[in-house]
Design a protein around this motif. Sequence first.
Motif, short mmCIF file in Angstrom:
data_model
loop_
_atom_site.label_atom_id
_atom_site.label_comp_id
_atom_site.label_asym_id
_atom_site.label_seq_id
_atom_site.Cartn_x
_atom_site.Cartn_y
_atom_site.Cartn_z
N GLU A 68 -22.67 -36.33 -63.20
CA GLU A 68 -21.24 -36.63 -63.08
C GLU A 68 -20.88 -37.61 -61.92
OE1 GLU A 68 -19.33 -32.85 -63.26
OE2 GLU A 68 -20.36 -32.26 -65.26
N VAL A 69 -20.20 -38.57 -62.22
CA VAL A 69 -19.52 -39.40 -61.43
C VAL A 69 -18.08 -39.43 -61.31
CG1 VAL A 69 -19.61 -41.89 -60.31
CG2 VAL A 69 -21.39 -40.89 -61.15
N SER A 70 -17.37 -38.94 -60.39
CA SER A 70 -15.88 -38.89 -60.46
C SER A 70 -15.27 -39.32 -59.29
CB SER A 70 -15.68 -37.46 -60.73
OG SER A 70 -14.09 -36.97 -60.67
N SER A 71 -13.94 -39.49 -59.21
CA SER A 71 -12.88 -39.34 -58.12
C SER A 71 -12.88 -37.95 -57.41
CB SER A 71 -11.65 -40.14 -58.61
OG SER A 71 -10.55 -39.81 -57.52
N PRO A 72 -12.52 -38.13 -56.02
CA PRO A 72 -12.32 -36.81 -55.72
C PRO A 72 -11.20 -35.99 -56.05
CG PRO A 72 -12.63 -38.57 -53.82
CD PRO A 72 -12.72 -39.04 -55.05
N GLY A 73 -10.15 -36.88 -56.45
CA GLY A 73 -8.87 -36.38 -57.05
C GLY A 73 -7.84 -35.72 -55.69
N LEU A 74 -6.98 -35.36 -56.13
CA LEU A 74 -5.64 -34.77 -55.26
C LEU A 74 -6.09 -33.75 -54.61
CD1 LEU A 74 -2.49 -35.53 -57.28
CD2 LEU A 74 -3.53 -36.81 -55.65
N ASP A 75 -7.07 -32.84 -55.14
CA ASP A 75 -7.44 -31.62 -54.47
C ASP A 75 -8.88 -31.89 -53.70
OD1 ASP A 75 -8.69 -31.65 -57.05
OD2 ASP A 75 -8.75 -29.50 -57.25
N ARG A 76 -9.03 -33.04 -53.20
CA ARG A 76 -10.34 -33.45 -52.83
C ARG A 76 -11.10 -32.55 -51.93
NH1 ARG A 76 -10.28 -38.97 -51.47
NH2 ARG A 76 -8.70 -39.18 -53.00
N PRO A 77 -12.40 -32.42 -52.14
CA PRO A 77 -13.18 -31.65 -51.28
C PRO A 77 -13.42 -32.47 -49.88
CG PRO A 77 -14.45 -32.52 -52.84
CD PRO A 77 -13.27 -32.75 -53.28
N LEU A 78 -13.48 -31.59 -48.79
CA LEU A 78 -13.74 -32.44 -47.50
C LEU A 78 -15.32 -32.03 -47.28
CD1 LEU A 78 -10.39 -31.47 -45.73
CD2 LEU A 78 -10.92 -33.54 -47.00
N TYR A 79 -15.89 -33.09 -47.11
CA TYR A 79 -17.58 -32.96 -46.66
C TYR A 79 -17.87 -33.31 -45.33
CZ TYR A 79 -18.06 -32.57 -51.83
OH TYR A 79 -18.04 -32.19 -52.93
N ALA A 80 -17.10 -34.16 -44.60
CA ALA A 80 -17.51 -34.85 -43.29
C ALA A 80 -16.37 -34.61 -42.45
CB ALA A 80 -17.90 -36.21 -43.52
N LEU A 81 -16.62 -34.69 -41.23
CA LEU A 81 -15.54 -34.75 -39.91
C LEU A 81 -14.56 -35.80 -40.24
CD1 LEU A 81 -17.72 -33.57 -36.81
CD2 LEU A 81 -15.93 -32.34 -37.83
N ALA A 82 -15.38 -36.96 -40.62
CA ALA A 82 -14.15 -37.97 -40.71
C ALA A 82 -13.25 -37.83 -42.18
CB ALA A 82 -15.15 -39.29 -41.30
N HIS A 83 -13.57 -36.79 -42.86
CA HIS A 83 -12.62 -36.60 -43.85
C HIS A 83 -11.59 -35.89 -43.26
CE1 HIS A 83 -15.89 -36.94 -47.13
NE2 HIS A 83 -15.54 -38.12 -46.86
N TYR A 84 -12.00 -34.92 -42.38
CA TYR A 84 -10.81 -34.02 -41.78
C TYR A 84 -10.05 -34.93 -41.01
CZ TYR A 84 -13.57 -30.00 -43.32
OH TYR A 84 -14.16 -29.00 -44.06
N GLU A 85 -10.61 -35.91 -40.37
CA GLU A 85 -9.71 -36.87 -39.49
C GLU A 85 -8.76 -37.71 -40.63
OE1 GLU A 85 -9.06 -37.50 -36.52
OE2 GLU A 85 -10.76 -36.48 -35.40
N ARG A 86 -9.31 -38.05 -41.38
CA ARG A 86 -8.53 -38.75 -42.25
C ARG A 86 -7.18 -38.06 -42.91
NH1 ARG A 86 -12.01 -42.37 -46.53
NH2 ARG A 86 -10.39 -42.97 -48.03
N PHE A 87 -7.46 -36.60 -43.23
CA PHE A 87 -6.24 -35.97 -43.69
C PHE A 87 -5.57 -35.12 -42.88
CE2 PHE A 87 -8.55 -37.69 -47.32
CZ PHE A 87 -7.66 -37.96 -48.26
N LYS A 88 -5.52 -35.43 -41.57
CA LYS A 88 -4.76 -34.68 -40.51
C LYS A 88 -3.62 -34.56 -41.19
CE LYS A 88 -3.56 -34.77 -35.58
NZ LYS A 88 -3.81 -35.73 -34.35
N GLY A 89 -2.67 -33.53 -40.89
CA GLY A 89 -1.36 -33.33 -41.19
C GLY A 89 -1.16 -32.71 -42.52
N GLN A 90 -2.31 -32.72 -43.38
CA GLN A 90 -2.18 -32.22 -44.77
C GLN A 90 -2.63 -30.84 -44.97
OE1 GLN A 90 -1.57 -34.37 -47.52
NE2 GLN A 90 -1.22 -35.78 -45.97
#
Length: 166
Positions: A90-112
Amino acid sequence: MSAKNKLLDQIIRPVVEGLGYEFWGLEYLSQGKHTTLRLFIERPITENDDDQNGPEKESGIELKDCEIVSRQLSGVLDVEDPITGDYTLEVSSPGLDRPLYALAHYERFKGQHVALKLRMPFEGRRKFSGVLAGVEGSDIVLQVEQEEFLFPFEGIEKANVVPQFD
């Protein structure tokens, strides 16, 4: 990350990035005879030369993007053969409720607002929900009401952005 996930990441990431997409993450789910390989892709954030406000938002993944990645990956996975037996890709967009897999993801969504589940209980519980205050080294800072928690990245089993609709 499990050894199987690391192997799959090493095979899949270069293919996805070679096609011009951002590899967001993957889920490898094996339940008895049924195996699912779920892959999340995103468009990379690009600088907009005409906009003085910095990076523009992702333009989103469309069905045709998923088809392109799926076709290319199917061939590579057939050759590399990292999964024994039948499986569903299955290939998909992570969507609005996207999972966070990497430290960079957490940085990117700071404030959310995010929800996370810990591998081991902390103060008697494993599930926390609050505002992502940032990343300090390899720790995630989560603001839960008036209290701030510091969780080691490796201690987080699962985390997702919680969409807020005002």
